[in-house]
Design a protein around this motif. Structure first.
Motif, mmCIF file in Angstrom:
data_model
loop_
_atom_site.group_PDB
_atom_site.id
_atom_site.type_symbol
_atom_site.label_atom_id
_atom_site.label_comp_id
_atom_site.label_asym_id
_atom_site.label_seq_id
_atom_site.Cartn_x
_atom_site.Cartn_y
_atom_site.Cartn_z
ATOM 1 N N LEU A 152 0.868 -1.286 -0.042
ATOM 2 C CA LEU A 152 -0.085 0.097 -0.050
ATOM 3 C C LEU A 152 0.921 1.093 0.009
ATOM 4 O O LEU A 152 0.386 2.360 -0.627
ATOM 5 C CB LEU A 152 -1.087 0.139 1.420
ATOM 6 N N TYR A 153 1.882 1.354 0.705
ATOM 7 C CA TYR A 153 2.612 2.370 0.827
ATOM 8 C C TYR A 153 4.226 2.339 0.576
ATOM 9 O O TYR A 153 5.082 2.339 1.197
ATOM 10 C CB TYR A 153 2.935 3.158 2.274
ATOM 11 N N PRO A 154 4.775 1.494 -0.947
ATOM 12 C CA PRO A 154 6.049 1.383 -1.146
ATOM 13 C C PRO A 154 6.812 2.431 -0.821
ATOM 14 O O PRO A 154 8.031 2.441 -0.957
ATOM 15 C CB PRO A 154 6.031 0.641 -2.320
ATOM 16 N N ARG A 155 6.186 3.751 -1.215
ATOM 17 C CA ARG A 155 7.225 4.899 -1.319
ATOM 18 C C ARG A 155 7.100 5.762 -0.246
ATOM 19 O O ARG A 155 7.785 6.945 -0.052
ATOM 20 C CB ARG A 155 6.661 5.736 -2.579
ATOM 21 N N ALA A 156 6.419 5.349 0.835
ATOM 22 C CA ALA A 156 6.418 5.987 2.160
ATOM 23 C C ALA A 156 7.827 6.141 2.621
ATOM 24 O O ALA A 156 8.621 5.307 2.594
ATOM 25 C CB ALA A 156 5.332 5.594 3.168
ATOM 26 N N ARG A 157 8.290 7.297 3.270
ATOM 27 C CA ARG A 157 9.628 7.375 3.786
ATOM 28 C C ARG A 157 9.654 6.783 5.195
ATOM 29 O O ARG A 157 8.741 7.251 6.096
ATOM 30 C CB ARG A 157 10.107 9.033 3.867
ATOM 31 N N VAL A 158 10.703 6.149 5.449
ATOM 32 C CA VAL A 158 10.851 5.475 7.063
ATOM 33 C C VAL A 158 12.224 5.973 7.269
ATOM 34 O O VAL A 158 13.066 5.853 6.797
ATOM 35 C CB VAL A 158 10.801 4.161 6.834
ATOM 36 N N TRP A 159 12.091 6.547 8.549
ATOM 37 C CA TRP A 159 13.214 6.725 9.361
ATOM 38 C C TRP A 159 14.080 5.415 9.874
ATOM 39 O O TRP A 159 13.171 4.844 10.634
ATOM 40 C CB TRP A 159 13.377 7.963 10.356
ATOM 41 N N VAL A 160 15.295 5.372 9.584
ATOM 42 C CA VAL A 160 15.840 3.929 10.293
ATOM 43 C C VAL A 160 17.098 4.391 10.837
ATOM 44 O O VAL A 160 17.762 5.492 10.443
ATOM 45 C CB VAL A 160 16.076 3.152 9.109
ATOM 46 N N LEU A 161 17.582 3.671 11.582
ATOM 47 C CA LEU A 161 19.101 3.696 12.333
ATOM 48 C C LEU A 161 19.814 2.575 11.675
ATOM 49 O O LEU A 161 19.438 1.380 11.917
ATOM 50 C CB LEU A 161 18.885 3.407 13.859
ATOM 51 N N VAL A 162 20.821 2.767 10.933
ATOM 52 C CA VAL A 162 21.782 1.930 10.501
ATOM 53 C C VAL A 162 23.229 1.761 11.225
ATOM 54 O O VAL A 162 23.579 2.867 11.458
ATOM 55 C CB VAL A 162 22.089 2.432 8.981
ATOM 56 N N PRO A 163 23.286 0.794 11.857
ATOM 57 C CA PRO A 163 24.551 0.729 12.583
ATOM 58 C C PRO A 163 25.932 0.739 11.909
ATOM 59 O O PRO A 163 26.349 -0.308 10.984
ATOM 60 C CB PRO A 163 24.373 -0.718 13.606
#
Length: 268
Positions: free
Chosen positions: A176-187
């Motif tokens: 439904l939302y493939p282009r929604a932006r997601v904030w993530v933390l990358v180690p």
């Protein structure tokens, strides 16, 4: 591995079902026998799992155990251990799929699942509505558990946790939302904040589950039911597909880079 912390995808109504599921999982976890002597805790947890966890051989073959833990410590030839006896209850394997979805094996297990449910569940509930989301969540949980059980029908190991149902939520979100932006933390030396499209975050997550379910890339899959995650994810994609048409696109954030306001250059 990336850790999602927030999505840029507002909802139109309060996600009461998502909040309720999180509250129920936390309350059940807090009432599990954690603050006990180690052996007493082990025996009571085993009794709890015997009664409420989903077990593949029980689901597929209806092979219920003749002896289960009583939750008490007993003395045996090898020293103290968990006492066993014939069960004083009638267990429904089908119902155990539902009860197992609210049991977790530790704080990390619980918090990880609830984090994903909080971030992605509110939008799926918003799109489906409260009642349909409840049914959707349950169906994904059953699909994930039975998907795992069918591939390991002889296993007597208990399955617990909401991750199968939550994997279904992730699958629906990807559709439904493939282009929604997601904030993530990358180690990467430190935790680096990045804003990525949902299709990258969730596609990467699903790819890892699929690889781990085959035992590739890891020395041992441990106690995580990766196959249940794959089955739940795919089950969540199917009912979401007809809802794609009419789903409003999430807002496109602009001017943000790595968690801070980026400078922009204007041409006149």
């Amino acid at each position: 591995m990336v850790i999602p912390v927030h999505d840029v995808n507002p909802v139109r109504r309060t996600p009461w079902v998502t909040y309720g599921l999180i509250a129920a999982n936390v309350l059940v976890f807090l009432h599990m026998p954690w603050n006990e002597d180690r052996l007493v805790q082990l025996c009571r947890l085993q009794a709890l799992l015997d009664q409420y966890a989903a077990v593949p051989q029980e689901l597929i073959h209806h092979q219920l155990p003749r002896l289960v833990s009583t939750g008490e410590v007993g003395a045996g030839p090898g020293g103290p251990g968990c006492a066993v006896a014939p069960p004083d209850y009638v267990k429904s394997p089908e119902l155990s799929v539902l009860t197992a979805m609210f049991l977790h094996g530790g704080w990390l297990h619980l918090l990880g699942n609830m984090l994903f449910l909080m971030i992605f569940g509110n939008n799926i509930e918003d799109r489906m509505g409260h009642i349909r989301f409840v049914l959707f969540y349950g169906v994904c949980g059953f699909a994930a558990t039975y998907g795992f059980a069918l591939l390991d029908a002889g296993s007597g190991e208990p399955l617990i946790g909401a991750s199968g149902a939550i994997a279904g939520v992730l699958g629906a979100y990807l559709v439904l939302y493939p282009r929604a932006r997601v904030w993530v933390l990358v180690p990467f030396l430190v935790f680096l904040p990045l804003r990525l499209p949902a299709w990258i975050v969730l596609g990467f997550w699903f790819g890892l589950q699929a690889v781990y379910s085959y035992g590739e890339g890891v020395s041992g899959t441990g106690t995580v039911a990766y196959t249940a995650h794959v089955a739940g994810f795919l089950a969540g994609m199917l009912p979401a597909w007809p809802l794609r048409r009419g789903t409003p696109a999430p807002p496109e954030p602009r001017g943000l880079l790595f968690g801070r306001q980026a400078r922009t250059r204007h041409t006149w």
